[in-house]
Write a protein that holds these residues in place. Structure first.
Motif, mmCIF file in Angstrom:
data_model
loop_
_atom_site.group_PDB
_atom_site.id
_atom_site.type_symbol
_atom_site.label_atom_id
_atom_site.label_comp_id
_atom_site.label_asym_id
_atom_site.label_seq_id
_atom_site.Cartn_x
_atom_site.Cartn_y
_atom_site.Cartn_z
ATOM 1 N N ASN A 29 0.869 -1.173 0.000
ATOM 2 C CA ASN A 29 0.000 0.000 0.000
ATOM 3 C C ASN A 29 0.906 1.223 0.000
ATOM 4 O OD1 ASN A 29 -1.694 -2.254 1.199
ATOM 5 N ND2 ASN A 29 -3.224 -0.642 0.916
ATOM 6 N N GLU A 36 -2.639 -1.241 -3.029
ATOM 7 C CA GLU A 36 -3.307 -0.001 -3.412
ATOM 8 C C GLU A 36 -2.243 1.082 -3.566
ATOM 9 O OE1 GLU A 36 -7.444 -1.017 -3.602
ATOM 10 O OE2 GLU A 36 -6.351 0.798 -4.168
ATOM 11 N N TRP A 68 -2.070 5.411 -3.701
ATOM 12 C CA TRP A 68 -2.840 6.636 -3.481
ATOM 13 C C TRP A 68 -1.925 7.825 -3.721
ATOM 14 C CZ3 TRP A 68 -8.009 6.943 -1.807
ATOM 15 C CH2 TRP A 68 -8.475 8.219 -1.477
ATOM 16 N N ASN A 102 -5.946 7.875 -8.332
ATOM 17 C CA ASN A 102 -6.365 7.015 -7.225
ATOM 18 C C ASN A 102 -7.300 5.905 -7.670
ATOM 19 O OD1 ASN A 102 -4.897 8.568 -5.427
ATOM 20 N ND2 ASN A 102 -6.622 9.887 -4.920
ATOM 21 N N LYS A 133 -3.864 0.128 -11.752
ATOM 22 C CA LYS A 133 -2.470 0.136 -11.296
ATOM 23 C C LYS A 133 -1.640 -0.902 -12.051
ATOM 24 C CE LYS A 133 -3.790 3.240 -8.378
ATOM 25 N NZ LYS A 133 -5.233 3.241 -8.595
ATOM 26 N N LYS A 181 -6.798 -8.477 1.508
ATOM 27 C CA LYS A 181 -6.801 -7.132 0.920
ATOM 28 C C LYS A 181 -6.497 -6.109 2.003
ATOM 29 C CE LYS A 181 -7.159 -3.928 -2.097
ATOM 30 N NZ LYS A 181 -8.409 -3.381 -2.598
ATOM 31 N N ASP A 214 -6.708 -1.843 2.759
ATOM 32 C CA ASP A 214 -7.348 -0.624 2.275
ATOM 33 C C ASP A 214 -7.127 0.546 3.221
ATOM 34 O OD1 ASP A 214 -9.034 -0.280 -0.159
ATOM 35 O OD2 ASP A 214 -9.764 -2.251 0.455
ATOM 36 N N ASN A 267 -14.060 -5.988 0.261
ATOM 37 C CA ASN A 267 -13.182 -6.502 -0.786
ATOM 38 C C ASN A 267 -13.035 -8.015 -0.684
ATOM 39 O OD1 ASN A 267 -10.968 -3.634 -0.712
ATOM 40 N ND2 ASN A 267 -12.568 -4.112 -2.165
ATOM 41 N N THR A 306 -4.295 2.004 7.333
ATOM 42 C CA THR A 306 -4.504 0.872 6.437
ATOM 43 C C THR A 306 -4.906 -0.346 7.250
ATOM 44 O OG1 THR A 306 -2.922 1.715 4.828
ATOM 45 C CG2 THR A 306 -3.406 -0.638 4.745
#
Length: 722
Positions: free
Chosen positions: A115, A152, A154, A391, A395, A439, A441, A465, A535
């Motif tokens: 992340n 992820e 960002w 965002n 990816k 996952k 997030d 997710n 996260t």
């Protein structure tokens, strides 16, 4: 030195003397914020940590979860400050460190997630950091043979000089592989792996202060992934053959921390001889204790098995040092060339005094909760801007740099669904059908506007997710990254984040089995504080990975929205991307609806009634539909006016980020609707997956139509950046 005056007074009073230079170094490492959690321990105790699946929760290097006959460990770590100074080595060694945390359990690492939070990609410095962080993760992860299966990324200007770099590792194995941890006086202590050098000197103290102009590159470790691969194989074999009693990573704080925490864990003492440590640089004994050179682990061995251990390590070509033994006197004793340079009570070292700072809500924050009147923007233009947002966009340019297919466990690959799915093999203790979903997030914008709600939403999003691929969530880990805890409004962000996480984890019945806190994420050059990054990693279990569901539309089915859509544009990607605003209140958490709607989705997937599924999150319903279309290559037609909830205009319905929602594609519409009605779940059939375009309607009238080529163009906006 980061030790406060009152802490120095406590040390001197407890010892009744002035500490030696080496002893000061030990306290500097172990009493750092990074190692001691002295400003966070009080609040972290509020988190629930137990369930029927949890064998071992927080407290050691990594937890243990039981899934059927398989033991699973997963852990998330931050490497923020090192990645700001040297993004390539900072990120690479973040991977190495989290892999070694999992190795302490004896289980084999099988997957990585990352992340990453960077500044605006149009800023040259931010882009330099981003590209080198990705390259560091790629080079290290690919060379150790552990696939990167998800993550992820960002982008926000608050991360321009202070990136947040988080890496999660998952390990699996049988009960016979687990290193349970047992030790007694007379057991031999070895350091195995790399030589000790000058890199990473007091990195834990470096990570416990604000970034500035004089940051030393020597505080950043340098990795050796090929040696790490040998360590993975050697440690797992040591565990399988029951040759090792304890394994501990030499991470933040170096040997000073690893050795003292090892002795403290068993209420023992430890006696070590620092001149037995192999060096690649000329180091003082204090530097030997403080170095954070990578690819080193401490192992505890029964002296009767020492020859077997030496033979195994030599067979792998791994260096080792027999540096001492555990004792029963409760003291950390270190010798160098015949001189005792450390003689400290172990419990004094490992029990830094708690620091509970004042905290208060920022006076300006509530002024951001009101959303001003918004100018009208053509609906099609808004769709394109949100889908092309860095965002939201695919990816793929990043994850294709990673080896995400090594091994045979990856069932759902990066970019294909909300969570990664991994098969548990017979060698793991599984049967090839049993699997896990995972996952991680975060939404820094939510956490900035309301840390309590933002953190609750991070857990809820990761939870959905996992559910969307068919996984039943069973455990979570967290990483909380905020600014200077000595400033009341920044400490408030941390405190409220923990409280929000505690509430939501109890509400969803998900234990928090581990985590990491990173303070001081700000820099003195631009006086910028990061938006809080909380996260949450959620682990789920699938009884049959063959029933797992991806997120790409297949075509020829009905589209059904599950859950209520309300007027919740606060903190949304739409507000930021289309109107340049970070305002409003984030969507309210809905734990009861999360539980009910998740149960419905899991039942539908179990019955084989779902062709594709994705939870609704960043960008709202319209964006989720466009992502599903881009992933699967199928068009759709959807009437947004049919979506249940209190939102009444097309823009709000399209871009609201209300929680507890899913979009499913099914060819068994009547059966699905019947089950949802029976379970009392709000839902609506809004259209179908068909054709070669994405059509949005409102009461039958067309709002916008995008060809699949336009959808893919916008969704692929990050190509060329990485």
């Amino acid at each position: 030195m980061t030790l406060k005056d009152y802490e120095l007074d406590i040390i001197r009073s407890a010892l009744g003397r002035e500490p030696s230079r080496a002893e000061f170094m030990i306290f500097e490492a172990e009493w750092s914020e990074h190692c001691s959690y002295k400003s966070s321990r009080r609040w972290l105790r509020e988190l629930p940590t137990e369930s029927s699946h949890v064998v071992r929760g927080p407290g050691l290097d990594a937890p243990l979860i039981k899934v059927g006959d398989v033991f699973v460990s997963f852990k998330i770590e931050s490497h923020n400050h090192p990645s700001a100074v040297d993004p390539y080595d900072g990120a690479a060694t973040g991977v190495g460190g989290i892999v070694r945390d999992i190795l302490t359990t004896g289980l084999r690492p099988i997957a990585l997630l990352n992340n990453l939070h960077f500044g605006n990609p149009s800023d040259n410095h931010s882009l330099w950091i981003a590209r080198n962080v990705v390259r560091g993760i790629s080079d290290y992860g690919n060379r150790i043979g552990v696939p990167v299966v998800g993550g992820e990324v960002w982008f926000d200007e608050s991360f321009s000089r202070n990136p947040i770099v988080l890496v999660t590792c998952v390990g699996v194995g049988t009960e016979e592989q687990v290193v349970w941890g047992e030790a007694g006086p007379g057991d031999v202590v070895l350091v195995i792996g790399n030589d000790t050098g000058r890199d990473g000197m007091l990195g834990s103290a470096f990570a416990s202060k604000t970034l500035g102009e004089t940051d030393e590159i020597s505080a950043v470790q340098v990795g050796n992934p090929l040696l790490e691969k040998l360590l993975i194989d050697a440690i797992t074999e040591l565990a399988q053959r029951r040759l090792v009693k304890v394994v501990k990573d030499v991470g933040g704080g170096g040997l000073a921390t690893a050795l003292s925490e090892l002795a403290s864990q068993f209420n023992l003492g430890i006696r070590v001889y620092l001149d037995r440590v192999r060096l690649r640089d000329k180091l003082s004994p204090e530097e030997i204790l403080a170095s954070e050179s990578q690819e080193r682990m401490v192992v505890v061995i029964d002296p009767k098995r020492l020859d077997d251990v030496k033979s195994l390590l030599e067979g792998y070509g791994i260096g080792y040092d027999i540096i001492g033994e555990l004792t029963g006197n409760g003291r950390f004793e270190a010798f160098y060339k015949g001189e005792k340079i450390v003689d400290l009570p172990v419990k004094l070292i490992t029990n830094a005094p708690e620091t509970n700072y004042e905290y208060s809500e920022p006076t300006w924050l509530r002024g951001l909760w009101e959303i001003p009147p918004l100018p009208q923007v053509p609906f099609k233009d808004a769709l394109g801007r949100v889908l092309a947002s860095p965002n939201v966009a695919s990816k793929e340019p990043i994850y294709t740099l990673y080896d995400h297919e090594v091994g045979v466990r990856t069932v759902i690959k990066p970019g294909q669904a909300g969570a990664a799915v991994l098969r548990l093999l017979e060698e793991d203790g599984g049967d090839g059908k049993l699997g896990i979903a995972i996952k991680a997030d975060a939404n820094p914008r939510y956490s900035f506007l309301d840390p309590y709600v933002g953190t609750a939403n991070s857990l809820a999003k990761a939870y959905r997710n996992v559910v969307s691929v068919g996984g039943r969530p069973i455990a979570a880990a967290d990483s909380i990254n905020v600014g200077n805890p000595e400033v009341p409004d920044r400490y408030w962000y941390f405190v409220m984040s923990v409280k929000g996480l505690a509430w939501m984890s109890r509400s969803l019945k998900i234990p928090i089995v581990g985590g990491k806190v990173s303070f001081y994420n700000e820099d003195s050059i631009t006086n910028t504080v990061i938006k809080p990054v909380v996260t949450v990693v959620v682990l789920g279990v699938l009884n049959d990975v063959g029933k797992s569901v991806g997120g790409g539309l297949k075509g020829g089915g009905s589209l059904i929205v599950i859950g209520l859509t309300d007027n919740e544009l606060g903190g949304s990607e739409y507000l930021y991307r289309v109107h340049g605003l970070v305002r409003g209140q984030p969507p309210r958490p809905r734990p009861e609806e999360e539980l009910r709607n998740a149960e419905a989705v899991l039942r539908l997937i179990e019955y084989g009634l779902v062709d594709s599924c994705m939870d609704v999150g960043l960008g709202g319903l319209a964006t989720t539909l466009l992502k599903m279309s881009a992933i699967g290559g199928a068009g759709f037609s959807a009437d947004l006016a049919k979506i249940p909830g209190s939102a009444i205009d097309p823009v709000t319905v399209a871009f609201s980020e209300s929680n507890a929602r899913y979009i499913i594609e099914t060819r068994d519409t009547d059966k699905v609707v019947s089950i949802l009605r029976e379970m009392g779940v709000p839902h609506a059939v809004i259209g179908s997956s068909e054709g070669s375009s994405a059509r949005f309607l409102w009461r039958g009238d067309e709002l916008a139509e995008l060809g699949l080529g336009e959808v893919l163009r916008d969704y692929s906006s990050l190509w060329g950046v990485f």
